[in-house]
Scaffold this motif. Sequence first.
Motif, short mmCIF file in Angstrom:
data_model
loop_
_atom_site.label_atom_id
_atom_site.label_comp_id
_atom_site.label_asym_id
_atom_site.label_seq_id
_atom_site.Cartn_x
_atom_site.Cartn_y
_atom_site.Cartn_z
N ILE A 50 0.93 -1.11 0.12
CA ILE A 50 0.09 -0.05 0.02
C ILE A 50 0.78 1.26 0.09
N GLN A 51 0.56 2.25 -1.01
CA GLN A 51 1.57 3.28 -1.16
C GLN A 51 0.83 4.52 -1.11
N PHE A 52 1.34 5.51 -0.31
CA PHE A 52 0.76 6.68 -0.15
C PHE A 52 1.74 7.68 -0.34
N ASN A 53 1.05 9.01 -1.05
CA ASN A 53 1.93 10.45 -1.32
C ASN A 53 1.12 11.53 -0.71
N LYS A 54 1.60 12.40 -0.21
CA LYS A 54 0.97 13.69 0.48
C LYS A 54 1.22 14.68 -0.62
N VAL A 55 -0.04 15.32 -1.09
CA VAL A 55 -0.09 16.34 -2.10
C VAL A 55 -0.78 17.44 -1.33
N GLY A 56 0.01 18.45 -1.06
CA GLY A 56 -0.62 19.54 -0.39
C GLY A 56 -0.91 19.15 1.17
N ASN A 57 -2.15 19.19 1.55
CA ASN A 57 -2.61 18.76 3.08
C ASN A 57 -3.19 17.23 2.59
N GLN A 58 -3.34 16.76 1.54
CA GLN A 58 -4.00 15.42 1.28
C GLN A 58 -3.37 14.44 1.20
N TRP A 59 -3.43 13.19 1.89
CA TRP A 59 -3.00 12.09 1.36
C TRP A 59 -3.58 11.60 0.41
N GLN A 60 -2.70 10.73 -0.73
CA GLN A 60 -3.42 10.20 -1.75
C GLN A 60 -2.85 8.64 -1.62
N MET A 61 -3.77 7.67 -1.76
CA MET A 61 -3.19 6.27 -2.16
C MET A 61 -2.97 6.21 -3.59
N LEU A 62 -1.52 5.66 -3.71
CA LEU A 62 -1.14 5.48 -4.99
C LEU A 62 -1.56 3.98 -5.49
N SER A 63 -1.48 3.14 -4.55
CA SER A 63 -1.56 1.65 -5.04
C SER A 63 -2.13 0.87 -3.46
N PRO A 64 -2.96 0.03 -3.88
CA PRO A 64 -3.50 -0.59 -4.93
C PRO A 64 -4.55 0.20 -5.61
N TYR A 65 -5.07 1.28 -5.09
CA TYR A 65 -6.20 1.85 -5.57
C TYR A 65 -5.63 3.50 -5.65
N LYS A 66 -5.98 4.15 -6.54
CA LYS A 66 -5.47 5.49 -6.54
C LYS A 66 -6.66 6.35 -6.37
N LEU A 67 -6.83 6.82 -4.95
CA LEU A 67 -8.12 7.44 -4.35
C LEU A 67 -7.62 8.29 -3.26
N ASN A 68 -8.16 9.23 -2.68
CA ASN A 68 -7.93 9.93 -1.50
C ASN A 68 -7.96 8.97 -0.33
#
Length: 163
Positions: A50-68
């Motif tokens: 499970i991978q996450f990236n922070k964009v601004g103040n919001q964390w995004q899941m990159l995998s396995p789903y591409k969602l907030n």
Amino acid sequence: MLVLLIVVITLVLVVVYKPGKEDEDSRQLSTLDKNLVTEITIERIGNPNIQFNKVGNQWQMLSPYKLNANNIKLESLLDLLGYDYKARYDMAELDPKQYGLDIPRTTLTFNGKHKFEFGTTEPLNKYRYIRYQGDMYLTDDYYYHRILGNASSFLDHALLDEN
């Protein structure tokens, strides 16, 4: 008189410097500032990463789903960085298999390089074994359950995007 002066100076030094006591910061697993973390990866045996990236103040899941992602859950993962430990040992002197660290149950990586590997628990006090930067730490086991959920448990629960 000189003996009394030496005793007083010694007492002052002991009270002020507290020899043998570690600094509070030195009891934390990491000195990485959680405000600088922009990437988190959770690796678990038998499950997709499970991978996450922070964009601004919001964390995004990159995998396995591409969602907030759920910001509260992701911010709680950052608590590990300031977690206090009970004991620390050099892994070079230990057998990783004895602590469940030969094949860690779960690995949590911050910014691609700060890797925390979770082993089993110590049987007497139920402390969790965690390997980080060549050392093994014993910590209270209040954290491990946060990284056990499936990927969807880390998603934002809002029905609609705020925009």
